[in-house]
Each structure stands twice: as structure tokens, then as C-alpha cells.
Design a protein around this motif. Sequence first.
Motif, short mmCIF file in Angstrom:
data_model
loop_
_atom_site.label_atom_id
_atom_site.label_comp_id
_atom_site.label_asym_id
_atom_site.label_seq_id
_atom_site.Cartn_x
_atom_site.Cartn_y
_atom_site.Cartn_z
N ILE A 4 0.86 -1.19 0.00
CA ILE A 4 0.00 0.00 0.00
C ILE A 4 0.89 1.23 0.00
CG2 ILE A 4 -1.76 1.31 1.24
CD1 ILE A 4 -2.74 -1.33 2.43
N ALA A 5 0.82 2.02 -1.07
CA ALA A 5 1.71 3.18 -1.20
C ALA A 5 1.42 4.21 -0.12
CB ALA A 5 1.55 3.79 -2.59
N GLU A 6 0.16 4.66 -0.04
CA GLU A 6 -0.22 5.68 0.94
C GLU A 6 -1.23 5.05 1.91
OE1 GLU A 6 0.32 9.64 -1.89
OE2 GLU A 6 -1.68 8.82 -1.56
N TYR A 7 -0.72 4.62 3.05
CA TYR A 7 -1.52 3.81 3.97
C TYR A 7 -2.74 4.56 4.49
CZ TYR A 7 -2.75 0.87 7.95
OH TYR A 7 -3.42 0.09 8.83
N TYR A 8 -2.54 5.77 5.02
CA TYR A 8 -3.65 6.50 5.63
C TYR A 8 -4.66 6.98 4.59
CZ TYR A 8 -1.36 6.40 10.15
OH TYR A 8 -0.80 5.97 11.32
N ASN A 9 -4.20 7.31 3.40
CA ASN A 9 -5.11 7.72 2.34
C ASN A 9 -5.90 6.55 1.76
OD1 ASN A 9 -4.37 10.40 2.47
ND2 ASN A 9 -2.89 10.27 0.80
N THR A 10 -5.47 5.32 2.07
CA THR A 10 -6.09 4.13 1.48
C THR A 10 -7.02 3.41 2.43
OG1 THR A 10 -4.14 3.80 0.07
CG2 THR A 10 -5.65 1.94 0.30
N VAL A 11 -6.51 3.02 3.58
CA VAL A 11 -7.28 2.09 4.43
C VAL A 11 -7.73 2.70 5.76
CG1 VAL A 11 -6.14 0.09 3.43
CG2 VAL A 11 -5.19 1.13 5.49
N SER A 12 -7.31 3.90 6.05
CA SER A 12 -7.73 4.50 7.32
C SER A 12 -9.14 5.03 7.22
CB SER A 12 -6.76 5.62 7.71
OG SER A 12 -6.95 6.73 6.85
N ILE A 13 -9.56 5.75 8.24
CA ILE A 13 -10.91 6.32 8.27
C ILE A 13 -11.15 7.28 7.13
CG2 ILE A 13 -10.29 8.29 9.73
CD1 ILE A 13 -12.95 7.90 11.19
N VAL A 23 -12.67 5.10 4.47
CA VAL A 23 -13.81 4.39 5.05
C VAL A 23 -15.02 5.30 5.12
CG1 VAL A 23 -14.67 3.29 7.16
CG2 VAL A 23 -12.37 2.78 6.34
N SER A 24 -14.79 6.60 5.27
CA SER A 24 -15.90 7.56 5.36
C SER A 24 -16.80 7.50 4.14
CB SER A 24 -15.35 8.98 5.55
OG SER A 24 -14.47 9.33 4.50
N PHE A 25 -16.23 7.21 2.95
CA PHE A 25 -17.05 7.12 1.75
C PHE A 25 -17.90 5.87 1.75
CE2 PHE A 25 -13.81 10.13 0.29
CZ PHE A 25 -14.60 11.06 -0.34
N PHE A 26 -17.40 4.77 2.33
CA PHE A 26 -18.19 3.55 2.41
C PHE A 26 -19.38 3.73 3.35
CE2 PHE A 26 -14.30 1.86 0.68
CZ PHE A 26 -14.71 0.83 -0.14
N ILE A 37 -14.18 3.24 -4.15
CA ILE A 37 -13.28 2.13 -4.50
C ILE A 37 -12.10 2.63 -5.33
CG2 ILE A 37 -13.13 0.03 -5.87
CD1 ILE A 37 -15.07 -0.84 -4.00
N PHE A 38 -12.37 3.49 -6.33
CA PHE A 38 -11.30 3.96 -7.20
C PHE A 38 -10.30 4.82 -6.45
CE2 PHE A 38 -14.67 3.51 -10.66
CZ PHE A 38 -14.20 2.26 -11.04
N SER A 39 -10.80 5.58 -5.46
CA SER A 39 -9.89 6.38 -4.65
C SER A 39 -8.94 5.49 -3.86
CB SER A 39 -10.70 7.28 -3.71
OG SER A 39 -9.84 8.03 -2.88
N MET A 40 -9.48 4.42 -3.30
CA MET A 40 -8.64 3.49 -2.54
C MET A 40 -7.60 2.84 -3.46
SD MET A 40 -11.26 1.63 0.11
CE MET A 40 -9.89 0.89 0.99
N TYR A 41 -8.03 2.45 -4.65
CA TYR A 41 -7.10 1.82 -5.61
C TYR A 41 -5.98 2.79 -5.99
CZ TYR A 41 -5.38 0.00 -10.07
OH TYR A 41 -4.57 -0.44 -11.09
N PHE A 42 -6.34 4.04 -6.24
CA PHE A 42 -5.35 5.03 -6.62
C PHE A 42 -4.31 5.23 -5.51
CE2 PHE A 42 -4.52 9.83 -6.76
CZ PHE A 42 -3.35 9.68 -7.49
N HIS A 91 -10.37 13.70 2.57
CA HIS A 91 -11.35 12.64 2.35
C HIS A 91 -12.47 12.70 3.38
CE1 HIS A 91 -8.30 9.87 0.06
NE2 HIS A 91 -8.80 10.84 -0.69
N VAL A 92 -12.10 12.84 4.64
CA VAL A 92 -13.11 12.87 5.70
C VAL A 92 -13.97 14.13 5.61
CG1 VAL A 92 -13.47 12.93 8.20
CG2 VAL A 92 -11.65 11.51 7.23
#
Length: 264
Positions: A26-35, A38-41, A72-77, A210-211
Amino acid sequence: TMPSIFSYQSAEVDWCEGNFERSTVIAEYYNTVSISNVSFFVLSPALLYLNRQYCQQRALPLYFLSLLLVGIFSMYFHMTLSYMGQLLDELSILWTLAVAYSFWYPRVYFPRCIKTRKHFFWLSGVTTVISTLMSFIKPAFNAYALNCIAFHLLYLTWCELKKCNDKRVHRMAAVMVMWWVLAISSWISDRWLCGLWQAINFPYFHSFWHVLIAMSLLYCCPLVIYFDVTYEMPSFKPKLRYWPSDSWPVVVPYVALEEPHKRC
């Protein structure tokens, strides 16, 4: 040789957060899997559930928009920082805006040459396809262009608020703008002041974006629904409510549809 568009770190954009510091995949951990993502989900199912009365009347656009807002696409990016991820992330925002404009743009603001909603669909579709093709020319510029659309949305909100006497609606619009200002400030800070944040070891403002933009959308979507009911559903009266209760310090707004007006 030209790197594959799916390769890690092949994107034109790299955010301030350090790459692969907390994970090897994961390139950018907090931008990918953190809150932050998750806020978008959480946003999509919350909008569908709370505005279920409206969803019964206008299911197609609301379900389509909720699907696009999942993130989803944001997380992938942010996981790959790939060129394809960058395009998918930016184009998903473009098409989300296209859907919102196509279904919810008030008829009173249509160009004079547009007479029906069907004609406006075609105009929006052609514009979006052209914008999609142009976005491949300089992807790094896309994010700035997409953020500029917010100014038109703010202008439309201001025009509608002048016609509305409901204090709750004005208050909700003010809160929406507040969250948006905080969000865009975080986004700009991450892009333009990255050196400063890295110097103090706090390069996480894109996560805040993101939040904060999710919070702004949480107020923006009911606002759009409120005005759509006013324009397109004259037999219903929109009523702005808050979940779980008006008395709670932290609430989520939604629109309830009151009983149809009695006809003389």
C-alpha cells in the motif's frame, strides 16, 4: 521505456504522505485504508437509508450516485499511485458530477436552447464524454478543474437559498460550506505546503480532505434532495430532519416527505 499505466507510482500525482512506510503493498496507507476512505463507504448506505422515502420516488439516480460515491477507485489510486488509478479516481468524480447534474439540475437554470430534461441529459452526456477524453491530455490538471466545479454548485445553492425561507435549510447550507472550506483548505495545504508538513512529520492533510469532503457531501446531498422535491414533486412537501434526534450535538441531516397536500 514507458511504464505500464497499471504500475505502482506511474501516476503524475503523488500526495504528501510518505510511500510504503507502513506496508509493502500500500503506497499511501492513511489515504487508502484508514478512516479517510472508510468515510465514503459509510456515506452511501447512510444516504440511502435515511432518505428512503425520497428513494422510493427517485430510486435510479440515488442508487447510481451512491454506487459512485463508494470510493473504490480512490482506494485503488492511493494504494498503487498508478496512472490508471489516478484516471479512474478523477473520472469517477467527473461522472458522479455528471449524474448529479443530469438528474438534479433545476429546470429553471437550463440554457434557453434546452427545453426538456431529456435534451439536458444529452447535453450533459456529450459534455462529460468530451471532458473524459480531454482528461487524458494532462491528468495532473484534472483535480484542479474538478474542484472548480464546486464554485458553480455554491452559486446554485446561493440562488436557491434566496428563494427559501426555511431556517433549517439555510443552517444546513452554512454547515455544508463550512465543511467544504475545511476540506478544500486541507487539499490545497497537502499540494502546496507539503514541505512544511513533512518537516514537522505530519503529512496527512489529504486524509483529512477525504473525511471533510465526505462530511460536506453528507449535508450537500439532502440539500439537493430538498430542492429537487420542491421543483419536481409538487404533491409532496420536503421536511428537513436530523438523525438520531434534533437535540443531539452531532447529527446527520436527511429529508422526509410529508403527506401529499390536500387538493381543493
